[in-house]
Design a protein around this motif. Structure first.
Motif, PDB file in Angstrom:
ATOM      1  N   TYR A   1      83.330   9.712  54.717  1.00  0.00           N
ATOM      2  CA  TYR A   1      81.946   9.226  54.692  1.00  0.00           C
ATOM      3  C   TYR A   1      80.974  10.270  55.243  1.00  0.00           C
ATOM      4  O   TYR A   1      79.955  10.586  54.638  1.00  0.00           O
ATOM      5  N   LEU A   2      81.317  10.831  56.396  1.00  0.00           N
ATOM      6  CA  LEU A   2      80.407  11.780  57.051  1.00  0.00           C
ATOM      7  C   LEU A   2      80.328  13.104  56.302  1.00  0.00           C
ATOM      8  O   LEU A   2      79.296  13.768  56.304  1.00  0.00           O
ATOM      9  N   LYS A   3      81.419  13.467  55.665  1.00  0.00           N
ATOM     10  CA  LYS A   3      81.462  14.715  54.903  1.00  0.00           C
ATOM     11  C   LYS A   3      80.396  14.693  53.804  1.00  0.00           C
ATOM     12  O   LYS A   3      79.768  15.713  53.512  1.00  0.00           O
ATOM     13  N   ILE A   4      80.190  13.538  53.218  1.00  0.00           N
ATOM     14  CA  ILE A   4      79.171  13.406  52.175  1.00  0.00           C
ATOM     15  C   ILE A   4      77.780  13.663  52.760  1.00  0.00           C
ATOM     16  O   ILE A   4      76.997  14.441  52.220  1.00  0.00           O
ATOM     17  N   LEU A   5      77.500  13.058  53.903  1.00  0.00           N
ATOM     18  CA  LEU A   5      76.203  13.276  54.557  1.00  0.00           C
ATOM     19  C   LEU A   5      76.017  14.742  54.906  1.00  0.00           C
ATOM     20  O   LEU A   5      74.963  15.334  54.672  1.00  0.00           O
ATOM     21  N   ALA A   6      77.066  15.333  55.483  1.00  0.00           N
ATOM     22  CA  ALA A   6      76.984  16.724  55.932  1.00  0.00           C
ATOM     23  C   ALA A   6      76.771  17.663  54.741  1.00  0.00           C
ATOM     24  O   ALA A   6      75.966  18.593  54.806  1.00  0.00           O
TER      25      ALA A   6
ATOM     26  N   GLU B   1      81.382  21.952  57.433  1.00  0.00           N
ATOM     27  CA  GLU B   1      79.936  22.180  57.323  1.00  0.00           C
ATOM     28  C   GLU B   1      79.299  22.508  58.680  1.00  0.00           C
ATOM     29  O   GLU B   1      78.260  23.167  58.734  1.00  0.00           O
ATOM     30  N   HIS B   2      79.916  22.065  59.769  1.00  0.00           N
ATOM     31  CA  HIS B   2      79.371  22.384  61.093  1.00  0.00           C
ATOM     32  C   HIS B   2      79.328  23.896  61.301  1.00  0.00           C
ATOM     33  O   HIS B   2      78.326  24.445  61.741  1.00  0.00           O
ATOM     34  N   VAL B   3      80.443  24.528  60.981  1.00  0.00           N
ATOM     35  CA  VAL B   3      80.544  25.975  61.178  1.00  0.00           C
ATOM     36  C   VAL B   3      79.610  26.707  60.216  1.00  0.00           C
ATOM     37  O   VAL B   3      78.949  27.677  60.583  1.00  0.00           O
ATOM     38  N   GLU B   4      79.519  26.198  59.006  1.00  0.00           N
ATOM     39  CA  GLU B   4      78.675  26.851  58.012  1.00  0.00           C
ATOM     40  C   GLU B   4      77.196  26.767  58.420  1.00  0.00           C
ATOM     41  O   GLU B   4      76.469  27.762  58.361  1.00  0.00           O
ATOM     42  N   LEU B   5      76.777  25.601  58.852  1.00  0.00           N
ATOM     43  CA  LEU B   5      75.375  25.480  59.282  1.00  0.00           C
ATOM     44  C   LEU B   5      75.118  26.357  60.501  1.00  0.00           C
ATOM     45  O   LEU B   5      74.069  26.989  60.604  1.00  0.00           O
ATOM     46  N   ALA B   6      76.079  26.401  61.412  1.00  0.00           N
ATOM     47  CA  ALA B   6      75.899  27.247  62.600  1.00  0.00           C
ATOM     48  C   ALA B   6      75.628  28.691  62.177  1.00  0.00           C
ATOM     49  O   ALA B   6      74.743  29.361  62.720  1.00  0.00           O
ATOM     50  N   TYR B   7      76.353  29.154  61.179  1.00  0.00           N
ATOM     51  CA  TYR B   7      76.140  30.523  60.708  1.00  0.00           C
ATOM     52  C   TYR B   7      74.734  30.685  60.123  1.00  0.00           C
ATOM     53  O   TYR B   7      74.055  31.677  60.378  1.00  0.00           O
ATOM     54  N   LEU B   8      74.298  29.698  59.373  1.00  0.00           N
ATOM     55  CA  LEU B   8      72.968  29.796  58.758  1.00  0.00           C
ATOM     56  C   LEU B   8      71.855  29.751  59.800  1.00  0.00           C
ATOM     57  O   LEU B   8      70.760  30.269  59.584  1.00  0.00           O
ATOM     58  N   LEU B   9      72.133  29.147  60.947  1.00  0.00           N
ATOM     59  CA  LEU B   9      71.133  29.100  62.025  1.00  0.00           C
ATOM     60  C   LEU B   9      71.142  30.390  62.837  1.00  0.00           C
ATOM     61  O   LEU B   9      70.128  30.758  63.439  1.00  0.00           O
ATOM     62  N   SER B  10      72.271  31.050  62.856  1.00  0.00           N
ATOM     63  CA  SER B  10      72.458  32.147  63.818  1.00  0.00           C
ATOM     64  C   SER B  10      71.507  33.344  63.670  1.00  0.00           C
ATOM     65  O   SER B  10      71.223  34.007  64.672  1.00  0.00           O
ATOM     66  N   PRO B  11      70.968  33.643  62.481  1.00  0.00           N
ATOM     67  CA  PRO B  11      69.986  34.726  62.433  1.00  0.00           C
ATOM     68  C   PRO B  11      68.679  34.401  63.178  1.00  0.00           C
ATOM     69  O   PRO B  11      67.856  35.281  63.391  1.00  0.00           O
ATOM     70  N   HIS B  12      68.525  33.149  63.564  1.00  0.00           N
ATOM     71  CA  HIS B  12      67.262  32.740  64.193  1.00  0.00           C
ATOM     72  C   HIS B  12      67.365  32.633  65.708  1.00  0.00           C
ATOM     73  O   HIS B  12      66.537  31.997  66.355  1.00  0.00           O
ATOM     74  N   ILE B  13      68.388  33.258  66.241  1.00  0.00           N
ATOM     75  CA  ILE B  13      68.540  33.273  67.694  1.00  0.00           C
ATOM     76  C   ILE B  13      69.062  34.648  68.112  1.00  0.00           C
ATOM     77  O   ILE B  13      69.857  35.235  67.400  1.00  0.00           O
ATOM     78  N   THR B  14      68.568  35.155  69.224  1.00  0.00           N
ATOM     79  CA  THR B  14      69.005  36.506  69.620  1.00  0.00           C
ATOM     80  C   THR B  14      70.221  36.442  70.553  1.00  0.00           C
ATOM     81  O   THR B  14      70.435  35.456  71.253  1.00  0.00           O
ATOM     82  N   VAL B  15      70.961  37.531  70.530  1.00  0.00           N
ATOM     83  CA  VAL B  15      72.131  37.632  71.406  1.00  0.00           C
ATOM     84  C   VAL B  15      71.709  37.586  72.877  1.00  0.00           C
ATOM     85  O   VAL B  15      72.378  36.988  73.710  1.00  0.00           O
ATOM     86  N   SER B  16      70.550  38.190  73.172  1.00  0.00           N
ATOM     87  CA  SER B  16      70.160  38.234  74.584  1.00  0.00           C
ATOM     88  C   SER B  16      69.819  36.843  75.121  1.00  0.00           C
ATOM     89  O   SER B  16      70.141  36.520  76.251  1.00  0.00           O
TER      90      SER B  16
END
Ligand code: ATP
Ligand code: MG
Length: 321
Positions: free
Chosen positions: A302-307, A85-100
């Motif tokens: 346990y944490l997987k459930i929270l995530a 889920e860490h990687v998946e959330l990172a992807y969902l956040l990534s449109p909200h930050i620019t490469v520059s």
């Protein structure tokens, strides 16, 4: 109970710097918080090493953390790549930050220079770090001093994301950075921070012979007078910091206690103290080692459930579910 979150890179064996800089601090607050500690193997992969055993070092770090006194029932240690889920959330956040913005991060520019080229993981590292932080609705997060810019970025991403979906989806925690007194410097080069990825550290697993050798060979100065002055006497000041933290006194008090010793005597005293403290940790480490995989498995479940819950909430807003 409020939630505390922090990360440790799976980049090498734990050092005295890690112990005095962050582990001791967590030991002090573990009764007030639910503690989550992530062993960051995905982050460590931003500078990939071909023959490095990330899992083995991850298990060692985890067992050592418990051996330092973190309580099994209070402190959930896990390995980053075990919770996708860490990687998946990172992807969902990534449109909200620019490469520059990302390519202008200080750490990216520095590491890019060291490696003579950047890579995509190194560039997007701060986005994954933001995801790490937001996935567990943490209340308090500790990171190293070199991460301040990434925290600002994480806050920025959360604000943009929350604005975009017009909902408080990502909780911005309180960020703390360990204060300067707890920054342990290298032994051969006390001008530079002690790091597990650079070969100038005292490891928590060093045996007493190695401890003696490393302390005896550590860089000092020629004055042979013990007082705290990091600019003029980086080696001795580093030793004073270590001695004071290990013996739980203020630097001023340690200075007073040690003022009549010469460097040789001070080093012997420090070696004794280190042997005593690290010896205890190493003994407990032996107990945890055979059980660590099982403990991590339980924590991960346990944490997987929270995530998953958190990610589902976010995906619902995006209309992905
Ligand atoms: P690396 O060289 O891979 O960056 P590191 O030793 O710097 O390893 P990190 O995993 O980056 O360790 O950091 C883990 C925690 O240890 C962080 O909270 C960081 O602030 C703390 N820390 C690391 N080195 C020191 C140090 N020399 N003194 C005090 N705290 C430290
Ligand atoms: Mg570091």
């Amino acid at each position: 109970q409020p939630c505390f979150f922090t990360g440790i890179q799976a980049s090498g064996t734990l050092t005295l710097g890690n112990y005095l800089g962050v582990i001791c601090h967590i030991l002090e607050i573990q009764d007030e918080y639910e503690i989550i500690i992530m062993i960051c193997d995905l982050h460590a992969l931003t500078i990939p090493k071909p023959n490095f055993n990330y899992r083995e070092i991850g298990h060692e770090i985890a067992a050592l953390l418990y051996a330092c006194g973190l309580k099994e029932e209070k402190c959930k240690i896990f390995i980053q790549s075990e919770i996708k889920e860490h990687v998946e959330l990172a992807y969902l956040l990534s449109p909200h930050i620019t490469v520059s913005v990302l390519s202008n991060m200080i750490q990216y520019k520095e590491k890019k220079r060291e490696q003579e080229s950047g890579n995509l993981a190194l560039l997007t590292y701060p986005v994954l770090m933001a995801a790490d932080i937001f996935l567990y609705d943490a209340d308090l997060v500790i990171v190293g001093q070199d991460q301040t810019q990434h925290l600002e970025l994480a806050t920025n991403i959360a604000q943009k994301f929350n604005n975009f979906y017009n909902k408080n989806l990502l909780k911005i925690p309180k960020f703390t950075i360990p204060h300067l007194g707890a920054k342990i410097m290298g032994l051969k080069n006390p001008q530079k921070k002690m790091s597990k990825s650079e070969n100038d550290f005292l490891a928590l697993l060093d045996d007493s012979q190695t401890i003696t050798k490393k302390i005896k060979e550590a860089e000092t100065d020629s004055e042979n007078k013990i007082y705290y002055d990091p600019a003029k006497k980086p080696g001795i000041s580093n030793f004073l910091t270590i001695y004071a933290l290990l013996s739980k006194q203020e630097i001023k008090e340690a200075e007073k206690e040690l003022q009549n010793l010469n460097y040789h005597q001070f080093k012997l005293k420090l070696i004794d103290l280190l042997n005593e403290k690290l010896g205890k940790i190493q003994k407990k480490y032996i107990d945890y080692q055979p059980r660590i995989k099982e403990i991590l498995k339980k924590n991960t479940e346990y944490l997987k459930i929270l995530a998953t819950q958190k990610l589902n909430l976010i995906k619902k807003e995006i209309k992905f579910n």
